[in-house]
Design an enzyme around this catalytic site. Structure first.
Site, short mmCIF file in Angstrom:
data_model
loop_
_atom_site.label_atom_id
_atom_site.label_comp_id
_atom_site.label_asym_id
_atom_site.label_seq_id
_atom_site.Cartn_x
_atom_site.Cartn_y
_atom_site.Cartn_z
N LYS A 138 -16.83 2.73 22.91
CA LYS A 138 -17.85 1.85 22.33
C LYS A 138 -18.68 1.14 23.42
CE LYS A 138 -15.29 0.92 18.04
NZ LYS A 138 -14.94 -0.14 17.07
N TYR B 60 -20.60 4.50 9.61
CA TYR B 60 -19.60 3.54 9.12
C TYR B 60 -19.76 3.28 7.62
CZ TYR B 60 -17.51 1.96 13.59
OH TYR B 60 -16.80 1.85 14.77
N PHE C 225 -18.12 -7.48 7.44
CA PHE C 225 -18.46 -7.28 8.85
C PHE C 225 -19.37 -6.06 9.08
CE2 PHE C 225 -14.22 -5.44 8.02
CZ PHE C 225 -14.41 -4.11 8.40
N ARG D 79 -4.40 7.37 17.37
CA ARG D 79 -4.28 6.03 16.79
C ARG D 79 -3.16 5.23 17.47
NH1 ARG D 79 -7.66 4.99 12.89
NH2 ARG D 79 -6.48 3.36 11.86
N THR E 86 -6.23 -2.41 15.54
CA THR E 86 -7.69 -2.65 15.54
C THR E 86 -8.06 -3.91 16.33
OG1 THR E 86 -7.76 -1.65 13.34
CG2 THR E 86 -9.68 -2.92 14.01
N ARG F 84 -6.56 -0.49 23.37
CA ARG F 84 -7.21 -1.73 22.92
C ARG F 84 -6.58 -2.96 23.56
NH1 ARG F 84 -7.90 0.48 16.81
NH2 ARG F 84 -10.07 1.16 16.93
N ASN G 184 -13.69 -3.70 20.47
CA ASN G 184 -12.33 -3.20 20.69
C ASN G 184 -12.31 -1.86 21.43
OD1 ASN G 184 -13.19 -1.65 18.58
ND2 ASN G 184 -11.46 -2.05 17.24
N HIS H 101 -13.00 3.81 19.14
CA HIS H 101 -12.82 4.17 17.73
C HIS H 101 -12.07 5.49 17.67
CE1 HIS H 101 -13.75 5.18 13.54
NE2 HIS H 101 -13.99 6.40 14.00
N GLU I 86 -16.33 13.17 10.77
CA GLU I 86 -16.90 12.40 11.89
C GLU I 86 -17.32 13.32 13.05
OE1 GLU I 86 -14.03 9.32 12.84
OE2 GLU I 86 -14.57 8.17 11.06
P1 CMP Z 1 -13.11 0.93 14.17
O1 CMP Z 1 -11.81 1.64 14.33
O2 CMP Z 1 -14.27 1.46 14.92
O3 CMP Z 1 -13.50 0.89 12.60
C1 CMP Z 1 -14.30 -0.13 12.04
C2 CMP Z 1 -14.48 -1.29 12.97
O4 CMP Z 1 -14.85 -2.49 12.34
C3 CMP Z 1 -13.18 -1.61 13.65
O5 CMP Z 1 -12.89 -0.60 14.59
C4 CMP Z 1 -13.49 -2.99 14.23
O6 CMP Z 1 -14.09 -2.92 15.52
C5 CMP Z 1 -14.55 -3.55 13.27
N1 CMP Z 1 -14.10 -4.74 12.54
C6 CMP Z 1 -14.67 -5.95 12.59
N2 CMP Z 1 -14.02 -6.82 11.79
C7 CMP Z 1 -13.01 -6.15 11.21
C8 CMP Z 1 -11.97 -6.51 10.30
N3 CMP Z 1 -11.86 -7.75 9.81
N4 CMP Z 1 -11.08 -5.55 9.95
C9 CMP Z 1 -11.17 -4.28 10.43
N5 CMP Z 1 -12.15 -3.88 11.30
C10 CMP Z 1 -13.05 -4.82 11.69
#
Ligand code: CMP
Length: 136
Positions: free
Chosen positions: A12, A52, A60, A88, A94, A105, A115, A118, A129
């Protein structure tokens, strides 16, 4: 029976900005992933919104799409046995605050938004994807 899979990984904007892409790619290699496809791109907010889409009802969503389109990213198809689940595990939770020691992360993430990486959450989504970024 072998279970070779591909999963989509994104380095990212926060990590590309800090020039961590080689270090993170090295982690993937060290952990047995082959980088089958790779490109560095800067996507538009519209493209981030499509990518997304599953999160469109979340509070968010707008910030997330602004963020993913805020700077260059590196997208990759990573390949190994059980690639989806293993990636993962390697990424960790996350929210970097909740991520285990040794995960990407935990090492590189700054916040739940920034973070650093992805990874696809299922084989089905991995195919969708990977097609999103590499089809055509
Ligand atoms: P990612 O795995 O890229 O998938 C969706 C992204 O939303 C996640 O990583 C986070 O960076 C972002 N995000 C922001 N706020 C939240 C939240 N409350 N819960 C989950 N993902 C979040």
């Amino acid at each position: 029976m072998s279970n070779i899979e591909q999963t989509l990984s994104i380095i990212k904007p926060d990590a590309v900005e800090r020039n961590l892409q080689e270090e993170i790619k090295n982690e993937f290699n060290k952990n047995g992933f082959r980088i089958a496809k790779e490109k560095k791109i800067h996507i538009s907010k519209d493209e981030a919104e499509q990518f997304y889409k599953v999160h469109q009802s979340k509070p968010f969503y707008n910030d997330l799409c602004e963020y993913l389109s805020s700077g260059p990213i590196v997208v990759m198809a990573l390949e190994k046995e059980n690639a989806v689940l293993d990636n993962r595990k390697l990424m960790g939770a996350t929210n970097p605050k909740d991520a285990d020691e040794g995960t990407l992360r935990k090492k590189y993430g700054i916040s739940i938004d920034k973070n650093s990486v992805h990874g696809s959450d299922s084989v089905e989504n991995a195919n969708i994807e990977i097609d999103f970024f590499f089809k055509g």
